[in-house]
Design a protein around this motif. Sequence first.
Motif, mmCIF file in Angstrom:
data_model
loop_
_atom_site.group_PDB
_atom_site.id
_atom_site.type_symbol
_atom_site.label_atom_id
_atom_site.label_comp_id
_atom_site.label_asym_id
_atom_site.label_seq_id
_atom_site.Cartn_x
_atom_site.Cartn_y
_atom_site.Cartn_z
ATOM 1 N N ALA A 218 0.687 1.893 6.400
ATOM 2 C CA ALA A 218 1.261 2.620 5.315
ATOM 3 C C ALA A 218 1.562 1.893 4.148
ATOM 4 O O ALA A 218 2.055 0.932 4.040
ATOM 5 N N PHE A 219 0.652 2.221 3.238
ATOM 6 C CA PHE A 219 0.561 1.589 1.814
ATOM 7 C C PHE A 219 0.938 2.658 0.654
ATOM 8 O O PHE A 219 0.533 3.571 0.575
ATOM 9 N N ASN A 220 2.195 1.883 0.156
ATOM 10 C CA ASN A 220 2.720 2.808 -0.878
ATOM 11 C C ASN A 220 2.652 2.148 -2.225
ATOM 12 O O ASN A 220 3.440 1.102 -2.594
ATOM 13 N N PHE A 221 1.462 2.523 -3.155
ATOM 14 C CA PHE A 221 1.243 1.890 -4.501
ATOM 15 C C PHE A 221 1.374 3.185 -5.527
ATOM 16 O O PHE A 221 0.680 3.962 -5.378
ATOM 17 N N PRO A 222 2.112 2.955 -6.339
ATOM 18 C CA PRO A 222 2.496 3.955 -7.350
ATOM 19 C C PRO A 222 1.365 4.070 -8.532
ATOM 20 O O PRO A 222 0.585 3.220 -8.512
ATOM 21 N N ALA A 223 1.668 5.014 -9.441
ATOM 22 C CA ALA A 223 0.477 5.162 -10.560
ATOM 23 C C ALA A 223 1.064 4.605 -11.600
ATOM 24 O O ALA A 223 0.373 4.603 -12.731
ATOM 25 N N ALA A 224 2.180 3.535 -11.635
ATOM 26 C CA ALA A 224 2.627 2.734 -12.901
ATOM 27 C C ALA A 224 1.631 1.942 -13.195
ATOM 28 O O ALA A 224 0.669 1.424 -12.207
ATOM 29 N N GLN A 225 1.218 1.546 -14.510
ATOM 30 C CA GLN A 225 0.475 0.805 -14.950
ATOM 31 C C GLN A 225 1.154 -0.876 -15.061
ATOM 32 O O GLN A 225 2.282 -1.057 -15.278
ATOM 33 N N VAL A 258 1.964 -1.864 9.924
ATOM 34 C CA VAL A 258 2.057 -2.669 8.699
ATOM 35 C C VAL A 258 2.280 -1.867 7.468
ATOM 36 O O VAL A 258 1.536 -0.759 7.567
ATOM 37 N N GLU A 259 3.374 -2.166 6.962
ATOM 38 C CA GLU A 259 3.918 -1.050 5.931
ATOM 39 C C GLU A 259 4.121 -1.643 4.673
ATOM 40 O O GLU A 259 4.871 -2.929 4.503
ATOM 41 N N ILE A 260 3.907 -1.302 3.511
ATOM 42 C CA ILE A 260 3.952 -1.820 2.077
ATOM 43 C C ILE A 260 4.842 -0.650 1.148
ATOM 44 O O ILE A 260 4.644 0.504 1.220
#
Length: 333
Positions: A218-225, A258-260
């Motif tokens: 579970a990978f949580n990556f936002p659209a932030a620059q 595995v979680e981010i």
Amino acid sequence: MASELEQLVEGLDEKGVLENLQNLIDQTFIIENDYKSLRQTFDDVLETQSNALWIIEEGGGIYLQNSKAQRLSELFSQLHYDEKEYELEFQGRSYLVKVNRSPDKIIVSATDITEQKRKESLATMGQMAAHLSHEIRNPIGSIALLTSTLLKRVKTENKPIVFEIQKSIFRIERIIKATLMFSKGVQASKERFSLQSIGEELENAVSFYSYGKDIDFAFNFPAAQVEADLDLLVMVFSNFVFNAIDAIEEDENEEGRVEITYRHDDKEHIFQITDSGVPIANPQELFEAFKSTKEKGNGLGLVLSKQIIECHEGNICLIEEGPKGFEIRLPKL
């Protein structure tokens, strides 16, 4: 002689005697204060020394020592004075001992050189590892190319075998890349991109990593620059995810996770990478080069990860409370 002294005393009145006595007392106090000041200055000089320092009488007793020497009282019993300079191992640390003799005193210093020897050892190991990596890189590249060709020609039922070969090659290539980067130093080529790009690259990297258990990612990556080096950050997150996979593989359970997770504040992007695998062994050695806390490790992944994040003006730390894992902080634009 006595009569002369008596005559001198008789020649002085009571006031003169008292004045002379007072002058003598004053001079005594001045000399005593000068001695105390000189002794204090000498003690201060001893304390400013970075090493343990003993001044020893010829009989072997300690005439003077600084506080560092007092803390090494057990080391004192192992000193000898028949060499001017030698190294001594004591309680897992290395000391450089120097001996100087004067007519009635022996001056001995002991300097802790453990960190210096460790750095010299790391430099030697790094040079050897870099040389081996250079030698291995070309044949591994040839094997990777031949494997890709083989994949196009092999029978369908045999393709899983070729895929496993490719995954093993991928692992070796990661080790080579990490070793060469460690020997040359981290250099970031920063550009602006979305944090989601890290997630996409990470999912692709995981597909090339070999593992046998049922693992939920579970990978949580936002659209932030961010303005950073994408390849280097992918290497960092890959290192932590691969370590998590290995920890799950060593666990007795057949499933794992595995979680981010992501959160942010006014100044930083904050990621936590956690897993359900075995606990971390020897956490005090996590960021020491060539010391791995797992069977498959080469001891460079976490060291490089720390250097890369610090190169981006962020930091990495072990999560002290809650799920097992690490926290990565990166500055916002």
